[in-house]
Design an enzyme around this catalytic site. Sequence first.
Site, short mmCIF file in Angstrom:
data_model
loop_
_atom_site.label_atom_id
_atom_site.label_comp_id
_atom_site.label_asym_id
_atom_site.label_seq_id
_atom_site.Cartn_x
_atom_site.Cartn_y
_atom_site.Cartn_z
N LYS A 170 0.82 -1.22 0.00
CA LYS A 170 0.00 0.00 0.00
C LYS A 170 0.85 1.26 0.00
O LYS A 170 2.01 1.25 0.39
CB LYS A 170 -0.92 0.03 1.23
CG LYS A 170 -2.03 -0.99 1.21
CD LYS A 170 -2.78 -1.01 -0.11
CE LYS A 170 -3.49 0.28 -0.42
NZ LYS A 170 -4.15 0.22 -1.76
N ASP A 223 -9.56 4.14 -5.18
CA ASP A 223 -8.13 4.44 -4.93
C ASP A 223 -7.62 5.55 -5.85
O ASP A 223 -6.58 6.14 -5.59
CB ASP A 223 -7.25 3.18 -5.00
CG ASP A 223 -7.40 2.44 -6.30
OD1 ASP A 223 -8.16 2.89 -7.18
OD2 ASP A 223 -6.75 1.38 -6.45
N1 LIG Z 1 -10.29 -0.58 -4.44
C1 LIG Z 1 -9.34 -1.50 -4.63
O1 LIG Z 1 -8.99 -2.23 -3.72
C2 LIG Z 1 -8.73 -1.67 -5.96
C3 LIG Z 1 -8.94 -0.72 -6.91
N2 LIG Z 1 -8.46 -0.87 -8.19
C4 LIG Z 1 -8.78 0.22 -9.10
O2 LIG Z 1 -9.82 -0.13 -10.00
C5 LIG Z 1 -9.79 0.80 -11.10
C6 LIG Z 1 -9.92 0.04 -12.43
O3 LIG Z 1 -8.74 -0.70 -12.68
P1 LIG Z 1 -8.56 -1.64 -13.96
O4 LIG Z 1 -9.79 -2.37 -14.25
O5 LIG Z 1 -7.30 -2.40 -13.74
O6 LIG Z 1 -8.31 -0.56 -15.11
P2 LIG Z 1 -8.35 -0.83 -16.69
O7 LIG Z 1 -7.46 0.20 -17.29
O8 LIG Z 1 -8.11 -2.26 -16.98
O9 LIG Z 1 -9.86 -0.51 -17.07
C7 LIG Z 1 -10.42 0.76 -16.99
C8 LIG Z 1 -11.51 0.89 -18.04
O10 LIG Z 1 -12.19 2.12 -17.80
C9 LIG Z 1 -12.58 2.60 -19.06
N3 LIG Z 1 -12.95 4.01 -18.93
C10 LIG Z 1 -12.15 5.09 -18.73
N4 LIG Z 1 -12.91 6.21 -18.68
C11 LIG Z 1 -14.20 5.84 -18.87
C12 LIG Z 1 -15.43 6.53 -18.93
N5 LIG Z 1 -15.49 7.86 -18.80
N6 LIG Z 1 -16.56 5.80 -19.14
C13 LIG Z 1 -16.51 4.47 -19.27
N7 LIG Z 1 -15.36 3.76 -19.23
C14 LIG Z 1 -14.23 4.44 -19.02
C15 LIG Z 1 -11.37 2.33 -19.95
O11 LIG Z 1 -11.72 2.37 -21.32
C16 LIG Z 1 -10.96 0.94 -19.47
O12 LIG Z 1 -11.56 -0.10 -20.25
C17 LIG Z 1 -8.45 1.55 -10.93
O13 LIG Z 1 -8.67 2.80 -10.32
C18 LIG Z 1 -7.66 0.66 -10.00
O14 LIG Z 1 -6.63 1.33 -9.30
C19 LIG Z 1 -7.76 -1.98 -8.56
C20 LIG Z 1 -7.49 -2.95 -7.63
C21 LIG Z 1 -7.90 -2.84 -6.24
C1 LIG Z 2 -4.46 -1.60 -6.40
C2 LIG Z 2 -4.46 -1.31 -4.97
O1 LIG Z 2 -4.34 -0.20 -4.57
C3 LIG Z 2 -4.61 -2.37 -4.03
O2 LIG Z 2 -4.56 -3.53 -4.42
O3 LIG Z 2 -4.81 -2.07 -2.85
MG LIG Z 3 -5.96 0.67 -3.57
#
Ligand SMILES: NC(=O)C1=CN([C@@H]2O[C@H](COP(=O)(O)OP(=O)(O)OC[C@H]3O[C@@H](n4cnc5c(N)ncnc54)[C@H](O)[C@@H]3O)[C@@H](O)[C@H]2O)C=CC1
Ligand SMILES: CC(=O)C(=O)O
Ligand SMILES: [Mg+2]
Length: 371
Positions: free
Chosen positions: A75, A270
Amino acid sequence: MRVGVPKEIKVHEYRVGLTPGAVREYAAAGHEVLVETGAGEGIGASDDVYRKAGAAIAGSAREIFAKSEMIVKVKEPQQSEWTQLRENQILFTYLHLAPDPAQTKGLLASGCTAIAYETVTDAGGHLPLLAPMSEVAGRLAIEAAGAALKRSAGGRGVLLGGVPGVQPALVVVLGGGVVGTQAARMAAGLGAEVTVIDRSIPRLRQLDDMFLGRVRTRFSTIESVEDEVFSADVVIGAVLVPGASAPKLVTRAMLKSMRPGAVLVDVAIDQGGCFETSRPTTHAEPTYEVDGVVHYCVANMPGAVPVTSSQALNNATLPFGLMLADKGFAAALENPHLRNGLNVYRGRITNKAVAESLGLPFSPVESSLAA
Ligand SMILES: NC(=O)C1=CN([C@@H]2O[C@H](COP(=O)(O)OP(=O)(O)OC[C@H]3O[C@@H](n4cnc5c(N)ncnc54)[C@H](O)[C@@H]3O)[C@@H](O)[C@H]2O)C=CC1
Ligand SMILES: CC(=O)C(=O)O
Ligand SMILES: [Mg+2]
């Protein structure tokens, strides 16, 4: 190089920066690894297991920060950690700086070199160090939604898959990348009705092929988001603009037109979250309600399944971590993918999207080197 692994201190964060298996690889490559006592407790790896893997055990985080040339974490550093970082020290971990000016200021003041897992790229333009945790979080998002939908938890009282003769839950996934795809897969697997909204038409084509009609796809516009969100039982927030703050796709005003007891799971929290009413929560108190809509906004979801997550994270970070241990900062100059991970270098922000989101100056690393 001497590589240090402090115990994670964020609330209910049980992952560890290096697993014993990864420590063996660093040791085999000739590096010294210093692990804080108890760092592996969350994955059931004792200090002895780490010693057998080739690590030395340190009694405190203070010792790790004082003695190590590179700190490997999971983290983003908390205040008590960033105040211990220093010049010529490399920090390799998730940072998520765009929504976090306090941490950014701390890292800039420390003079350290900070490489963020979430902006390291690969040859396909993907984010290989974010992907494994996105896979975990995408799958967990549907478990979290199912739990929050229960009446006893403040939800609408709908079963995700329904039962024969009764319609299933409507699940809307905003962003069809790694998180969104895994969430859609889990929701469809449980029998829910699923729609994925993305702004990338090529991505929508891939999803259409992948799910063979089992999941609907829609292009992202204000209208399509409203249409889907107003009838949803569950909305998963999974959009990402790498490095930048997440776009706010669901406004506070929209909540009034949603079904009472509907559930918003903002995985993108995040990066600041993609619902206007999102604020980070922890596994200790994961949900809250706004205008009758349940919000789940845990910023470290994969921390809840540390055995799976630490393994998956280490599989992805290992080759990059070894490059940094072998060559130090030079690795981040030579390797364009690690260079994309470089967010902070000696008091300057070296990632454009991060700098723009924070409204701070951007310094390409080349100009920082010349300075
Ligand atoms: N809360 C948590 O514990 C975790 C959070 N995350 C977060 O989840 C989020 C997504 O990550 P990933 O799926 O790996 O990203 P990714 O890059 O694989 O997918 C993101 C998607 O969002 C789309 N997108 C961007 N702007 C858009 C809009 N205005 N309308 C519709 N679609 C849009 C893109 O075209 C892309 O397909 C990130 O912020 C990542 O850091 C990831 C892992 C853990
Ligand atoms: C992606 C991230 O921030 C997590 O896995 O906590
Ligand atoms: Mg996170």
